[in-house]
Write a protein that holds these residues in place. Structure first.
Motif, PDB file in Angstrom:
ATOM      1  N   LEU A  56       0.827  -1.198   0.000  1.00  0.00           N
ATOM      2  CA  LEU A  56       0.000   0.000   0.000  1.00  0.00           C
ATOM      3  C   LEU A  56       0.866   1.256   0.000  1.00  0.00           C
ATOM      4  CD1 LEU A  56      -2.934   0.670   2.485  1.00  0.00           C
ATOM      5  CD2 LEU A  56      -1.130   2.320   2.201  1.00  0.00           C
ATOM      6  N   ARG A  57       1.869   1.287   0.857  1.00  0.00           N
ATOM      7  CA  ARG A  57       2.687   2.494   0.992  1.00  0.00           C
ATOM      8  C   ARG A  57       3.538   2.752  -0.247  1.00  0.00           C
ATOM      9  NH1 ARG A  57       0.805   1.194   5.612  1.00  0.00           N
ATOM     10  NH2 ARG A  57       0.818   2.676   7.367  1.00  0.00           N
ATOM     11  N   ILE A  58       3.984   1.695  -0.888  1.00  0.00           N
ATOM     12  CA  ILE A  58       4.739   1.867  -2.127  1.00  0.00           C
ATOM     13  C   ILE A  58       3.846   2.469  -3.211  1.00  0.00           C
ATOM     14  CG2 ILE A  58       6.019   0.666  -3.938  1.00  0.00           C
ATOM     15  CD1 ILE A  58       6.780  -1.435  -1.834  1.00  0.00           C
ATOM     16  N   ILE A  59       2.651   1.905  -3.364  1.00  0.00           N
ATOM     17  CA  ILE A  59       1.716   2.414  -4.368  1.00  0.00           C
ATOM     18  C   ILE A  59       1.298   3.842  -4.034  1.00  0.00           C
ATOM     19  CG2 ILE A  59      -0.550   2.057  -5.430  1.00  0.00           C
ATOM     20  CD1 ILE A  59      -0.231  -0.925  -4.863  1.00  0.00           C
ATOM     21  N   MET A  60       1.066   4.109  -2.764  1.00  0.00           N
ATOM     22  CA  MET A  60       0.622   5.437  -2.346  1.00  0.00           C
ATOM     23  C   MET A  60       1.642   6.509  -2.711  1.00  0.00           C
ATOM     24  SD  MET A  60      -0.394   6.781   1.489  1.00  0.00           S
ATOM     25  CE  MET A  60       1.231   6.381   2.161  1.00  0.00           C
ATOM     26  N   VAL A  61       2.911   6.255  -2.442  1.00  0.00           N
ATOM     27  CA  VAL A  61       3.951   7.236  -2.747  1.00  0.00           C
ATOM     28  C   VAL A  61       4.091   7.425  -4.252  1.00  0.00           C
ATOM     29  CG1 VAL A  61       6.417   7.718  -2.594  1.00  0.00           C
ATOM     30  CG2 VAL A  61       5.196   6.837  -0.598  1.00  0.00           C
ATOM     31  N   LEU A  62       4.069   6.311  -5.002  1.00  0.00           N
ATOM     32  CA  LEU A  62       4.173   6.423  -6.459  1.00  0.00           C
ATOM     33  C   LEU A  62       2.998   7.199  -7.044  1.00  0.00           C
ATOM     34  CD1 LEU A  62       5.386   2.810  -7.389  1.00  0.00           C
ATOM     35  CD2 LEU A  62       6.735   4.913  -7.335  1.00  0.00           C
ATOM     36  N   ALA A  63       1.794   6.914  -6.552  1.00  0.00           N
ATOM     37  CA  ALA A  63       0.613   7.626  -7.034  1.00  0.00           C
ATOM     38  C   ALA A  63       0.670   9.100  -6.663  1.00  0.00           C
ATOM     39  CB  ALA A  63      -0.648   6.989  -6.468  1.00  0.00           C
ATOM     40  N   ALA A  64       1.183   9.408  -5.472  1.00  0.00           N
ATOM     41  CA  ALA A  64       1.309  10.804  -5.053  1.00  0.00           C
ATOM     42  C   ALA A  64       2.290  11.549  -5.947  1.00  0.00           C
ATOM     43  CB  ALA A  64       1.755  10.864  -3.600  1.00  0.00           C
ATOM     44  N   LEU A  65       3.372  10.893  -6.347  1.00  0.00           N
ATOM     45  CA  LEU A  65       4.339  11.517  -7.240  1.00  0.00           C
ATOM     46  C   LEU A  65       3.736  11.778  -8.615  1.00  0.00           C
ATOM     47  CD1 LEU A  65       7.530   9.446  -6.305  1.00  0.00           C
ATOM     48  CD2 LEU A  65       7.133  11.862  -5.815  1.00  0.00           C
ATOM     49  N   VAL A  66       2.963  10.809  -9.105  1.00  0.00           N
ATOM     50  CA  VAL A  66       2.335  10.965 -10.417  1.00  0.00           C
ATOM     51  C   VAL A  66       1.302  12.087 -10.393  1.00  0.00           C
ATOM     52  CG1 VAL A  66       0.854   9.847 -12.131  1.00  0.00           C
ATOM     53  CG2 VAL A  66       2.760   8.585 -11.115  1.00  0.00           C
ATOM     54  N   SER A  67       0.456  12.096  -9.372  1.00  0.00           N
ATOM     55  CA  SER A  67      -0.595  13.106  -9.291  1.00  0.00           C
ATOM     56  C   SER A  67      -0.024  14.508  -9.099  1.00  0.00           C
ATOM     57  CB  SER A  67      -1.549  12.779  -8.148  1.00  0.00           C
ATOM     58  OG  SER A  67      -0.882  12.825  -6.895  1.00  0.00           O
ATOM     59  N   SER A  68       1.195  14.583  -8.582  1.00  0.00           N
ATOM     60  CA  SER A  68       1.806  15.896  -8.367  1.00  0.00           C
ATOM     61  C   SER A  68       2.193  16.573  -9.669  1.00  0.00           C
ATOM     62  CB  SER A  68       3.043  15.755  -7.482  1.00  0.00           C
ATOM     63  OG  SER A  68       2.698  15.253  -6.204  1.00  0.00           O
ATOM     64  N   ASN A  69       2.244  15.825 -10.772  1.00  0.00           N
ATOM     65  CA  ASN A  69       2.608  16.396 -12.059  1.00  0.00           C
ATOM     66  C   ASN A  69       1.463  17.149 -12.711  1.00  0.00           C
ATOM     67  OD1 ASN A  69       5.277  15.421 -12.006  1.00  0.00           O
ATOM     68  ND2 ASN A  69       4.606  13.412 -12.742  1.00  0.00           N
ATOM     69  N   THR A  70       0.295  17.108 -12.098  1.00  0.00           N
ATOM     70  CA  THR A  70      -0.843  17.872 -12.609  1.00  0.00           C
ATOM     71  C   THR A  70      -1.299  18.840 -11.529  1.00  0.00           C
ATOM     72  OG1 THR A  70      -2.609  16.429 -11.778  1.00  0.00           O
ATOM     73  CG2 THR A  70      -1.541  15.779 -13.840  1.00  0.00           C
ATOM     74  N   SER A  71      -2.125  19.784 -11.935  1.00  0.00           N
ATOM     75  CA  SER A  71      -2.632  20.771 -10.975  1.00  0.00           C
ATOM     76  C   SER A  71      -4.123  20.593 -10.732  1.00  0.00           C
ATOM     77  CB  SER A  71      -2.366  22.194 -11.496  1.00  0.00           C
ATOM     78  OG  SER A  71      -2.980  22.380 -12.769  1.00  0.00           O
TER      79      SER A  71
END
Length: 355
Positions: free
Chosen positions: A210-225
């Motif tokens: 869960l934590r691995i996916i959460m961090v990766l998803a947070a990084l991806v979502s940060s590329n948009t506004s």
């Protein structure tokens, strides 16, 4: 992770390996050392030992790395209050949530360190009493930890409905799996006990994925506004420390009539602003939880489906134990598909002989 019961009368105790031919190339030094290493602790297959190292190492490492969280509200940098995701301590520092997080951490971390020993074959063979006591202890700790998790689900990383549902499902399926494993071992249905304990541990292990996916998803979502969440002004004050900073970045918190429960919109961005990092983690937590549950639930069923010989061997061991105990029908006294479903009646293999 093969489950091998001691004192069995099954003659075909391990998968059949044909004798090596004269022309067969002997294993190299590394292979011989590798085999000697895993056979000393009871593993019969190299891939089982490899999987044990990966999964047991992940659970043990995760639990050890978070033992400092047992210092819930301490001033040390490693305490939970200072190491949790930004904004989490605002809710967990008081009331029912403080009790819930304390219960959860005080039980799930020891359970994570103890549960890996349940899957070491040599312990099950030579130290059966320890295996039983440790199994009871792990089961009780997990059940208590699930209670604590349910208590804090409303505030875990924002406490969205997807998060609350995911926490509830994880607590439910892990509790049911432990209960079914307990019932089956009491009925000496060792094959089903193994299956349900593996399911329970795989489900619980999803918190790491869960934590691995959460961090990766947070990084991806940060590329948009386009991703935002809401936080209370009280949470923002906990994160930013001063009301001046809060009012400067989030004017709604400084408006007349604003309270600690007033909501402010926070952009999700994995950057330098801690409240934006918290926002990015919150929007991905629920999704990551469900995805991790799916991966682990699928993975354990694949593993069980790919190890039918071990399941059949333990079914025969169960037959002998149940026959000695007088349980009926022998071989299917627990929760088996031929007893509770429409599977063909189980039949004893010829390799099983009575003493």
């Amino acid at each position: 992770m093969e489950f091998t019961a001691p004192f069995t009368t099954v003659t075909d105790i391990s998968p059949f390996h044909p004798p090596p031919s004269k022309d067969e190339t002997p294993p190299n030094r590394f292979v011989r050392l590798w085999r000697r290493a895993y056979q000393r602790i009871g593993f019969q297959k190299g891939y089982n030992f490899t999987m044990f190292i990966v999964f047991a190492g992940a659970i043990s490492g995760f639990s050890l790395a978070r033992l400092s969280y047992l210092n819930i509200s301490g001033s040390a940098k490693s305490s939970y209050a200072n190491s949790a995701a930004p904004g989490e301590w605002y809710w967990y520092s008081k009331g029912i949530y403080r009790i819930g997080i304390t219960i959860h951490l005080a039980t799930i971390l020891p359970a994570g360190l103890l549960m890996v020993w349940q899957f070491v074959p040599v312990i099950r063979h030579k130290f059966l009493l320890f295996h039983r006591i440790n199994g009871y202890l792990v089961s009780i700790l997990v059940l208590i930890a699930n209670t604590g998790a349910l208590m804090i689900a409303r505030r875990a990383f924002g406490g969205s409905l997807s998060t609350q549902a995911g926490v509830g499902v994880l607590a439910l399926i892990s509790t049911l799996s432990i209960a079914l494993a307990y019932y089956n071992i009491k009925r000496l249905q060792i094959d089903q006990h193994r299956a349900w304990m593996l399911r329970a541990m795989f489900y619980l292990g999803s918190i790491i994925t869960l934590r691995i996916i959460m961090v990766l998803a947070a990084l991806v979502s940060s590329n948009t506004s386009f991703y935002n969440t809401t936080m209370t002004c009280g949470e923002l004050l906990t994160i930013l420390d001063t009301s001046e900073k809060v009012n400067s970045f989030y004017p709604s918190c400084g408006e007349p009539g604003a309270t600690t429960h007033t909501l402010a919109i926070v952009q999700a961005k994995f950057g330098t602003q801690p409240e934006q990092v918290a926002s990015a983690l919150r929007i991905s937590f629920g999704m990551a939880l469900w995805m991790a549950l799916f991966l682990h639930a699928t993975g354990v069923e694949l593993y069980l489906g790919l190890t039918p010989r071990e399941n059949n061997r333990l079914r025969q061991v169960s037959y002998e134990r149940q026959l000695e105990r007088g349980l009926s029908p022998a071989g299917s006294a627990g929760l088996t598909t031929d007893r509770w479903g429409d599977a063909e009646p189980w039949q004893l293999r010829k390799e099983v002989t009575e003493r």
